[in-house]
Design a protein around this motif. Structure first.
Motif, PDB file in Angstrom:
ATOM      1  N   ASP A 215      69.846  93.754  -6.037  1.00  0.00           N
ATOM      2  CA  ASP A 215      71.011  93.977  -6.882  1.00  0.00           C
ATOM      3  C   ASP A 215      71.565  95.388  -6.684  1.00  0.00           C
ATOM      4  N   LYS A 216      70.667  96.319  -6.406  1.00  0.00           N
ATOM      5  CA  LYS A 216      71.080  97.706  -6.225  1.00  0.00           C
ATOM      6  C   LYS A 216      71.823  97.890  -4.902  1.00  0.00           C
ATOM      7  N   TYR A 217      71.275  97.341  -3.816  1.00  0.00           N
ATOM      8  CA  TYR A 217      71.860  97.515  -2.481  1.00  0.00           C
ATOM      9  C   TYR A 217      72.552  96.222  -2.044  1.00  0.00           C
ATOM     10  N   LYS A 218      73.815  96.124  -2.388  1.00  0.00           N
ATOM     11  CA  LYS A 218      74.556  94.903  -2.041  1.00  0.00           C
ATOM     12  C   LYS A 218      75.047  94.931  -0.592  1.00  0.00           C
ATOM     13  N   TYR A 219      75.115  96.130  -0.031  1.00  0.00           N
ATOM     14  CA  TYR A 219      75.561  96.280   1.361  1.00  0.00           C
ATOM     15  C   TYR A 219      74.576  97.202   2.086  1.00  0.00           C
ATOM     16  N   ILE A 220      74.085  96.742   3.204  1.00  0.00           N
ATOM     17  CA  ILE A 220      73.103  97.512   3.970  1.00  0.00           C
ATOM     18  C   ILE A 220      73.622  97.749   5.387  1.00  0.00           C
ATOM     19  N   CYS A 221      73.630  99.004   5.799  1.00  0.00           N
ATOM     20  CA  CYS A 221      74.002  99.382   7.168  1.00  0.00           C
ATOM     21  C   CYS A 221      72.760  99.967   7.847  1.00  0.00           C
ATOM     22  N   VAL A 222      72.508  99.560   9.074  1.00  0.00           N
ATOM     23  CA  VAL A 222      71.331 100.032   9.804  1.00  0.00           C
ATOM     24  C   VAL A 222      71.768 100.654  11.120  1.00  0.00           C
ATOM     25  N   ASP A 223      71.436 101.929  11.296  1.00  0.00           N
ATOM     26  CA  ASP A 223      71.741 102.630  12.545  1.00  0.00           C
ATOM     27  C   ASP A 223      70.536 102.546  13.482  1.00  0.00           C
ATOM     28  N   GLU A 224      70.782 102.649  14.799  1.00  0.00           N
ATOM     29  CA  GLU A 224      69.726 102.619  15.823  1.00  0.00           C
ATOM     30  C   GLU A 224      68.799 101.426  15.608  1.00  0.00           C
ATOM     31  N   ALA A 225      69.393 100.253  15.418  1.00  0.00           N
ATOM     32  CA  ALA A 225      68.609  99.063  15.081  1.00  0.00           C
ATOM     33  C   ALA A 225      67.648  98.664  16.192  1.00  0.00           C
ATOM     34  N   GLN A 226      67.932  99.069  17.436  1.00  0.00           N
ATOM     35  CA  GLN A 226      67.047  98.706  18.540  1.00  0.00           C
ATOM     36  C   GLN A 226      65.701  99.435  18.458  1.00  0.00           C
ATOM     37  N   ASP A 227      65.635 100.515  17.688  1.00  0.00           N
ATOM     38  CA  ASP A 227      64.391 101.272  17.553  1.00  0.00           C
ATOM     39  C   ASP A 227      63.574 100.839  16.343  1.00  0.00           C
ATOM     40  N   THR A 228      64.091  99.882  15.599  1.00  0.00           N
ATOM     41  CA  THR A 228      63.442  99.439  14.367  1.00  0.00           C
ATOM     42  C   THR A 228      62.294  98.481  14.685  1.00  0.00           C
ATOM     43  N   SER A 229      61.180  98.632  13.983  1.00  0.00           N
ATOM     44  CA  SER A 229      59.991  97.810  14.242  1.00  0.00           C
ATOM     45  C   SER A 229      60.073  96.480  13.502  1.00  0.00           C
ATOM     46  N   LYS A 230      59.089  95.622  13.760  1.00  0.00           N
ATOM     47  CA  LYS A 230      59.077  94.301  13.139  1.00  0.00           C
ATOM     48  C   LYS A 230      58.972  94.404  11.617  1.00  0.00           C
ATOM     49  N   ILE A 231      58.083  95.251  11.126  1.00  0.00           N
ATOM     50  CA  ILE A 231      57.932  95.362   9.671  1.00  0.00           C
ATOM     51  C   ILE A 231      59.206  95.922   9.039  1.00  0.00           C
ATOM     52  N   GLN A 232      59.898  96.796   9.748  1.00  0.00           N
ATOM     53  CA  GLN A 232      61.150  97.359   9.237  1.00  0.00           C
ATOM     54  C   GLN A 232      62.245  96.294   9.200  1.00  0.00           C
ATOM     55  N   HIS A 233      62.331  95.483  10.250  1.00  0.00           N
ATOM     56  CA  HIS A 233      63.301  94.378  10.248  1.00  0.00           C
ATOM     57  C   HIS A 233      62.993  93.404   9.110  1.00  0.00           C
ATOM     58  N   ASP A 234      61.706  93.088   8.926  1.00  0.00           N
ATOM     59  CA  ASP A 234      61.324  92.149   7.867  1.00  0.00           C
ATOM     60  C   ASP A 234      61.724  92.686   6.493  1.00  0.00           C
ATOM     61  N   MET A 235      61.526  93.983   6.279  1.00  0.00           N
ATOM     62  CA  MET A 235      61.880  94.581   4.984  1.00  0.00           C
ATOM     63  C   MET A 235      63.389  94.573   4.769  1.00  0.00           C
ATOM     64  N   ILE A 236      64.124  94.932   5.797  1.00  0.00           N
ATOM     65  CA  ILE A 236      65.591  94.956   5.686  1.00  0.00           C
ATOM     66  C   ILE A 236      66.133  93.561   5.403  1.00  0.00           C
ATOM     67  N   ASN A 237      65.582  92.555   6.087  1.00  0.00           N
ATOM     68  CA  ASN A 237      66.028  91.174   5.854  1.00  0.00           C
ATOM     69  C   ASN A 237      65.698  90.721   4.437  1.00  0.00           C
ATOM     70  N   LEU A 238      64.552  91.146   3.919  1.00  0.00           N
ATOM     71  CA  LEU A 238      64.191  90.818   2.533  1.00  0.00           C
ATOM     72  C   LEU A 238      65.186  91.421   1.555  1.00  0.00           C
ATOM     73  N   LEU A 239      65.526  92.681   1.775  1.00  0.00           N
ATOM     74  CA  LEU A 239      66.457  93.366   0.875  1.00  0.00           C
ATOM     75  C   LEU A 239      67.860  92.764   0.959  1.00  0.00           C
ATOM     76  N   ALA A 240      68.254  92.324   2.139  1.00  0.00           N
ATOM     77  CA  ALA A 240      69.596  91.745   2.303  1.00  0.00           C
ATOM     78  C   ALA A 240      69.723  90.428   1.539  1.00  0.00           C
ATOM     79  N   GLY A 241      68.643  89.638   1.523  1.00  0.00           N
ATOM     80  CA  GLY A 241      68.621  88.396   0.753  1.00  0.00           C
ATOM     81  C   GLY A 241      69.696  87.397   1.145  1.00  0.00           C
ATOM     82  N   ASN A 242      70.038  86.522   0.224  1.00  0.00           N
ATOM     83  CA  ASN A 242      71.040  85.487   0.494  1.00  0.00           C
ATOM     84  C   ASN A 242      72.441  86.058   0.633  1.00  0.00           C
ATOM     85  N   ARG A 243      72.681  87.195  -0.010  1.00  0.00           N
ATOM     86  CA  ARG A 243      73.989  87.838   0.115  1.00  0.00           C
ATOM     87  C   ARG A 243      74.230  88.218   1.575  1.00  0.00           C
ATOM     88  N   ASP A 244      73.206  88.771   2.220  1.00  0.00           N
ATOM     89  CA  ASP A 244      73.165  89.046   3.665  1.00  0.00           C
ATOM     90  C   ASP A 244      74.349  89.879   4.162  1.00  0.00           C
TER      91      ASP A 244
END
Length: 710
Positions: A215-244
């Motif tokens: 509810d707090k982060y309705k919009y998420i921007c990720v820089d340098e996404a190619q350097d992001t690890s699996k656990i980081q991608h999983d967390m970001i996807n969780l936070l994005a939720g259905n709103r995505d």
């Protein structure tokens, strides 16, 4: 405010691809931005557009960056463009910053106190775990390998079975990993990777916490996404939720941190992971001239695990992409010395590993030439191969050195058993050289006796040789190279050590020079005002330079893994080789106007260099073998004839007149006298400060730096 008014008010100038990215606010969007395409400008402009044109509350926008420095830079650039009114209400955070916020919120609502994050304590706990499991003190190299492996495991979310099958340069790693985590828990500590591990567990286990942050982060921007690890991608996807409402900016072609668990597969499979995802491209490169861009694009197209795109030049032709054809690595360093002496523009020397810089640092320090150094770690000096070779030298200088002998007795290809080695060390007590004591023992085989007598001769001969010859003897004739091959150990460290050794007149002075070099680096070397920058390709990522030299582009260095065989290679082999190609590509795209790549002939040159220069390398090698020495003027002419002509280095220069007592004139240091001559190297005392400097005569004379005074 519409986009036109927004652009005019804030002086925002974008091409069509950049504009499309700024306007793509809703839903999942992957923006693939090639090097030098202005991704930060787009990210900052997009946040401004969301606030001023779409009336989105700044507090609901989370921007994730890879480093703390990047968060500060992003905030600063936003303030410079749009003022400070909204910047304090925006969140620019690393993934660790978000994780810590989740841990703190969870602590507040549950009354539990989050564990403290270990900083220096983590390194101490690694040492304790290593020593407890292996029963030996870890070197700096050991500590780095363990820490890298621990971080990889946690970022990739590996299971216990996967950890057991993980290939790492650490003996008994699963046990060390378990002991490390146990001591952390016992001390109520977590490491930086645990911040993410515990944060994602909380999000997965406590819906109340997850909903709060969604509810707090309705919009998420990720820089340098190619350097992001699996656990980081999983967390970001969780936070994005259905709103995505997820906007990821990256480029799988620039993913070069596989050893840190970077996970470019998340970008390649973005459409599968996110329903109705948009894939946008930014292909225009504003950094490099056309020749560099075209060569880089030609190289990266050979990678298959990527989205279809091209890096396109916006700048005109007029730059240089040139191979420098040389016979040896020594020639390469001599060439860089000349560049350093005449360095009148921003110039970067890029290389694969930190140790590749050591011969250059050594050379520049000997010649008192200023340079800048970006991140050089100390692990080379404690690497097992380096320590072993120094033990050989130590045993040659002191044949009774029991500690050195016990560390290398089984690495000499002489069949010496531990029982015999221990016996001679404990009972010989300085009566004779330890290797001779083994040879005289009636408990060894005839093979061992013969080998030890041969080794004894080698140890004695080392003492009258140059350090370079001594190390060559250790590798080629004293069994150590066979040991490295049998144990599949990295021989590149030995190569660098031997290059450094060739600068020393005798084996006695070499360990002292290594200690000096280690201290120079440990104390922070370099001059921040120098035009010459030394950097690994990894450390240069995101930066740009007027002129770039890529050194040590050898088949065994980059790529450092074999090319996958068609139809039989598994995916891990393909991924590893493609990351090597991406690393080369990132190095190339740091150059703005001039790019020079050292080549070593068809057999030794990197496959990636062959992709760029084609048959030119083979042709140049044949030309070099069929022709006499090029004069300096001839080489200069070749340098400027066209953008793809090659530079040749030939060391056959007449230096017979430069004997002891000869007066010389040096372009930089003035007049001096040769006080000592050893092969190609002359020690010269200069009049202006009476200091003695050691220089390579063949290079100095051929390049016109030194001339004899009649």
């Amino acid at each position: 405010m519409d986009f036109a008014e927004f652009s005019q008010k804030y002086d925002i100038q974008l091409n069509e691809q950049q504009k499309a990215a700024v306007l793509a606010v809703d839903g999942p969007v992957l923006l693939l931005a090639v090097p030098g395409s202005g991704k930060t400008t787009v990210l900052v402009s997009r946040i401004g557009y969301m606030i001023f044109c779409r009336n989105i509350m700044p507090e609901s926008i989370l921007t994730v960056t890879y480093t703390i420095a990047a968060t500060k830079d992003m905030r600063s650039r936003f303030e410079k463009k749009f003022g400070t009114e909204f910047s304090d209400r925006l969140e620019f955070r690393t993934i660790n910053g978000i994780s810590q916020k989740i841990l703190q919120y969870f602590g507040r609502i549950t009354g539990k106190t989050p564990f403290q994050v270990a900083d220096k304590e983590a390194s101490i706990i690694v040492k304790n775990a290593f020593r407890g499991i292996t029963h030996r003190f870890p070197t700096e190299n050991d500590i780095k390998n363990v820490q890298t492996a621990i971080s990889y495991v946690k970022n990739m979310r590996l299971s216990e079975e996967q950890i057991k099958s993980l290939e790492v340069d650490v003996d008994k790693f699963p046990e060390i990993y378990q002991a490390y985590n146990l001591e952390l828990r016992q001390k109520s500590l977590i490491d930086y990777d645990d911040q993410m591990v515990y944060a994602i567990k909380i999000l997965e286990s406590y819906p109340r916490v997850l909903e709060f942050f969604r509810d707090k982060y309705k919009y998420i921007c990720v820089d340098e996404a190619q350097d992001t690890s699996k656990i980081q991608h999983d967390m970001i996807n969780l936070l994005a939720g259905n709103r995505d409402n997820l906007f990821m900016v990256g480029d799988e072609d620039q993913s070069i941190y596989g050893f840190r668990a970077a996970y470019p597969q998340a970008l390649v499979s973005f459409e599968k992971l996110h329903k109705n995802a948009k894939i946008l491209l930014m292909e225009s490169n504003y950094r490099s001239n056309a020749e560099i861009v075209e060569a880089a694009d030609r190289l990266i197209q050979d990678n298959k695990n990527r989205h279809s795109k091209h890096i396109k030049a916006t700048r005109p032709s007029g730059g240089k992409v040139m191979p420098i054809c040389i016979q040896s690595r020594k020639s390469q360093y001599n060439y860089i010395l000349k560049v350093a002496q005449d360095c009148d523009k921003e110039t970067a020397v890029l290389y694969r590993n930190n140790e590749n810089a050591l011969p250059i640092i050594d050379m520049l320090e000997r010649n008192q030439i200023p340079y800048r150094l970006k991140n050089c770690d100390m692990t080379f000096f404690s690497h097992p191969v380096v320590c072993d070779i120094l033990d050989f030298i130590s045993l040659a200088m002191n044949p009774y050195d029991g500690e050195a002998f016990m560390r290398i007795y089984y690495k000499m290809n002489a069949g010496i058993s531990k029982m015999i080695a221990t016996d001679v060390v404990e009972n010989n007590r300085g009566k004779m050289a330890l290797i001779d004591a083994v040879a005289e023992s009636d408990k060894v085989s005839s093979f061992t006796r013969k080998q030890c007598r041969s080794l004894s001769t080698h140890f004695k001969n080392m003492m009258s040789e140059s350090a370079g010859k001594a190390i060559n003897r250790i590798l080629k004739y004293m069994g150590y190279e066979n040991y490295l091959e049998e144990h599949d150990m990295d021989t590149s460290k030995a190569d660098i050590l031997q290059i450094l050794a060739w600068q020393e007149e005798n084996v006695w002075s070499f360990p002292t020079r290594l200690d000096t070099l280690q201290q120079i680096i440990a104390n922070g070397c370099g001059d921040n005002q120098s035009n010459l920058i030394l950097s690994t390709i990894h450390s240069s990522k995101g930066l740009e330079y007027e002129r770039v030299y890529m050194i040590d582009m050898l088949a065994s260095v980059l790529p450092s893994v074999p090319e996958p065989k068609k139809n039989t290679a598994d995916q891990s082999e393909i991924n590893a080789f493609e990351e090597e190609r991406r690393l080369y590509y990132v190095g190339m795209t740091r150059a703005k106007n001039e790019l020079y790549i050292f080549t070593f002939g068809e057999g030794d040159t990197s496959k990636f260099s062959k992709t760029i220069f084609g048959n030119q390398i083979v042709t140049n090698l044949k030309n070099r073998n069929n022709q006499e020495t090029y004069s300096i003027n001839q080489r200069k002419k070749m340098l400027h004839e066209n953008n793809y002509s090659s530079i040749y280095i030939n060391e056959k220069t007449d230096i017979t007149d430069y004997e002891m007592g000869v007066l010389i004139e040096h372009k930089m240091y003035g007049q001096g006298v040769v006080v000592k001559r050893e092969g190609d190297f002359a020690s010269i005392r200069f009049d202006h400060d009476m200091k003695i400097k050691k220089i390579s005569l063949s290079y100095a004379v051929a390049s016109g730096i030194v001339r004899a005074v009649e």
